[in-house]
Design a protein around this motif. Sequence first.
Motif, short mmCIF file in Angstrom:
data_model
loop_
_atom_site.label_atom_id
_atom_site.label_comp_id
_atom_site.label_asym_id
_atom_site.label_seq_id
_atom_site.Cartn_x
_atom_site.Cartn_y
_atom_site.Cartn_z
N ALA A 255 0.84 -1.21 0.00
CA ALA A 255 0.00 0.00 0.00
C ALA A 255 0.87 1.25 0.00
O ALA A 255 0.48 2.29 -0.57
CB ALA A 255 -0.92 -0.02 1.22
N ALA A 256 2.03 1.16 0.63
CA ALA A 256 2.93 2.32 0.67
C ALA A 256 3.81 2.39 -0.58
O ALA A 256 4.76 3.18 -0.63
CB ALA A 256 3.80 2.24 1.93
N GLY A 257 3.52 1.57 -1.57
CA GLY A 257 4.26 1.65 -2.83
C GLY A 257 5.57 0.91 -2.83
O GLY A 257 6.45 1.17 -3.68
N GLY A 258 5.75 -0.04 -1.91
CA GLY A 258 6.99 -0.82 -1.86
C GLY A 258 7.12 -1.75 -3.07
O GLY A 258 6.11 -2.21 -3.61
N ASP A 259 8.36 -2.00 -3.48
CA ASP A 259 8.64 -2.83 -4.65
C ASP A 259 8.55 -4.32 -4.28
O ASP A 259 9.34 -4.79 -3.45
CB ASP A 259 10.07 -2.49 -5.13
N PRO A 260 7.60 -5.07 -4.87
CA PRO A 260 7.44 -6.47 -4.48
C PRO A 260 8.65 -7.35 -4.80
O PRO A 260 8.78 -8.44 -4.24
CB PRO A 260 6.22 -6.94 -5.29
N ALA A 261 9.53 -6.87 -5.67
CA ALA A 261 10.68 -7.70 -6.05
C ALA A 261 11.81 -7.61 -5.02
O ALA A 261 12.74 -8.42 -5.03
CB ALA A 261 11.20 -7.27 -7.42
N ASP B 95 -9.84 7.76 3.83
CA ASP B 95 -9.26 9.03 3.36
C ASP B 95 -7.73 9.00 3.33
O ASP B 95 -7.09 10.01 3.10
CB ASP B 95 -9.72 10.17 4.28
N ALA B 96 -7.15 7.82 3.61
CA ALA B 96 -5.68 7.77 3.66
C ALA B 96 -5.11 7.87 2.24
O ALA B 96 -5.74 7.44 1.28
CB ALA B 96 -5.23 6.45 4.29
N PRO B 97 -3.92 8.47 2.14
CA PRO B 97 -3.32 8.68 0.82
C PRO B 97 -2.72 7.39 0.25
O PRO B 97 -1.51 7.31 0.01
CB PRO B 97 -2.24 9.74 1.09
N VAL B 98 -3.55 6.38 0.07
CA VAL B 98 -3.09 5.15 -0.60
C VAL B 98 -4.05 4.84 -1.75
O VAL B 98 -5.19 5.30 -1.77
CB VAL B 98 -3.03 3.91 0.33
N ASP B 99 -3.57 4.02 -2.66
CA ASP B 99 -4.35 3.65 -3.82
C ASP B 99 -5.67 2.96 -3.41
O ASP B 99 -5.71 2.21 -2.44
CB ASP B 99 -3.50 2.69 -4.68
N GLN B 100 -6.70 3.23 -4.17
CA GLN B 100 -8.04 2.66 -3.96
C GLN B 100 -7.99 1.14 -3.77
O GLN B 100 -8.67 0.57 -2.93
CB GLN B 100 -8.89 3.05 -5.18
N VAL B 101 -7.14 0.48 -4.57
CA VAL B 101 -7.04 -0.97 -4.50
C VAL B 101 -6.66 -1.43 -3.08
O VAL B 101 -7.22 -2.38 -2.54
CB VAL B 101 -5.96 -1.47 -5.50
N TRP B 102 -5.71 -0.73 -2.49
CA TRP B 102 -5.24 -1.14 -1.16
C TRP B 102 -6.19 -0.75 -0.07
O TRP B 102 -6.27 -1.42 0.96
CB TRP B 102 -3.82 -0.61 -0.92
#
Lengths: 352, 352
Positions: free
Chosen positions: B75-81, B329-336
Amino acid sequence: MTTDTGQDAVGLARRTGADLLHRVEDRLRSLLAVERDAWAAVHEQAVVPVDALSELIASGGKRIRPAFCITGYLAAGGDPAEPGIVAAGAALEMLHLSALVHDDVLDDSSSRRGVPTVHTQAMALHESSGWQGEPRRYGEGVAILVGDLALVYSEELMAEAPRRVLPEWNKLRSEVMIGQYMDVHAAAEFSVDPRSSRLIARIKSGRYTIHRPLVVGAKRGRGRGDLAPALEEYGEAVGEAFQLRDDLLDASATPAETGKPTGLDFTQHKMTLLLGWAMQRDEHIHTLVTEPGHTPDEVRRRLLDTGVPADVERHIAGLVERGCKAIADAPVDQVWRGELAAMAGRVAYRTA
Amino acid sequence: MTTDTGQDAVGLARRTGADLLHRVEDRLRSLLAVERDAWAAVHEQAVVPVDALSELIASGGKRIRPAFCITGYLAAGGDPAEPGIVAAGAALEMLHLSALVHDDVLDDSSSRRGVPTVHTQAMALHESSGWQGEPRRYGEGVAILVGDLALVYSEELMAEAPRRVLPEWNKLRSEVMIGQYMDVHAAAEFSVDPRSSRLIARIKSGRYTIHRPLVVGAKRGRGRGDLAPALEEYGEAVGEAFQLRDDLLDASATPAETGKPTGLDFTQHKMTLLLGWAMQRDEHIHTLVTEPGHTPDEVRRRLLDTGVPADVERHIAGLVERGCKAIADAPVDQVWRGELAAMAGRVAYRTA
């Protein structure tokens, strides 16, 4: 021949080491003071596990592991002004507190450093308060958690160290846990296996107390991994001497001298280095141990009445010599070779 | 309205999360396999504590903490690799294993994940082998050391994380130890103090299981400390729901459903959130708890026969809603945001 300059250098080295040990002490106390304040704001009960650790630190202890870590660091040319070595020394002592608190449950030992052990205190409080449940489960439960907390704090302290010390630190900790397990298991099974006793002593004492703290310090210093073989050989020899002295003190000293119950190795059926040694040298001791119907105290008295202690003393002297020899050719300053030799003697000939 | 693209994104997010959870599982197993090999070369007995942990991992478990850590990370945009997140998730699960093994001694619980607990197994082995000493002390001693070893391995795993996650990780661990102590103490004293039960539940469950794993993940990701307040609010609400479900399962489920004994909270005199809640709503339960002569089972039956469970279900629903609102309302993508909402539901409505 020691010159004046040599004596100055020795004096300086000792003052530097002593100063760092003082700072380790301050770091241990300040970490616990900060934690206490934070938890006091949450709930009055939350400070109890923190206070249990403070009490244990205040009650004394020899700080052998921080001392070896600091010596390894300074011998490897580490800068005494850098704060990281203080945290590493404090981490080793905090880990040791954790091991002591859990070990006292494993051995059901009643006192440590002259005061009642954590589980004994909590059990007595439960009993005198007339609380719900079983006092023993409560007392030992509290000690499990207090020991866990110390383990967590030791990590917090070591996290300040550079990554290159981690492999050594990881080995040290898994060794002490698995060494303890092997010790408890051997005592339960009461297997007469001197080879296995030596292995356990090497893992639990030599490496944990001397060899790995030295190497953590040396790597913490200037990444002097090249010192590791000499420090390992020194640690193995002096560690065995340390453990034999421990066994001798348990067999012959009084609780007033050691601050903890003595004779426990015998009542707990520990297959110690000393006992393994005695059984190989004295057929009668072998019989007392392996045939039923003999009390632990019979074994202990026979052991003390024979030539075993004198034999062990000679062996200890040989080990100290072996340790000194191991570092005699190591690429460290003469001053630190002398200090390590002196420390070997202090560890091997301590009285508590 | 969910578009096809939205569904694709959700599917991708779930696959990514599931893949990382698989890798956490592999990491846990491979660490233990490497340790087993190393110790097998030392002594056949030395592998026993390592095997005890492998068995516990193989017996199942919900992996809730790694799942929240991974979700916070993605959710915080971390790289899954990046491999570090796998190690962090594995560290949280390994810490949890340590807590379970020690907790089972504290509660004297006989089974976990459908198999006998570590101390129960070791005690039975001691008894059937006719070893020296007390079977209970041996069994509990082994469990202390196995739990300690898991704690050490969890540190080894978390050491791969960047330093910015350490403050959160440090808090998480000292909280779980001190929260456990407060729980054990409250049960012993049997103090009827719903405020203190809520505090304990918040520290032991909400923060330990949800809030801090999420924040460790988020900080591990791109240092998204800005997400911490929303994740904290979410974690507090969903954590309370998690704990109330735990209490309800203990009160009403069968051991076959949960893989561990049920009704333990009552026999151990735990002042749970559920019991505190029930005592405030039903005068009769208050009397059964506070006046002598009533059995734990009377309390449990009265609690289940009243309107308390339905009340608690309504409260749980409100907590899930509060959790979802916190992240809406948190600044994360809708998906998360959607994934976190779904996880809140799964945690609150789990059946084991």
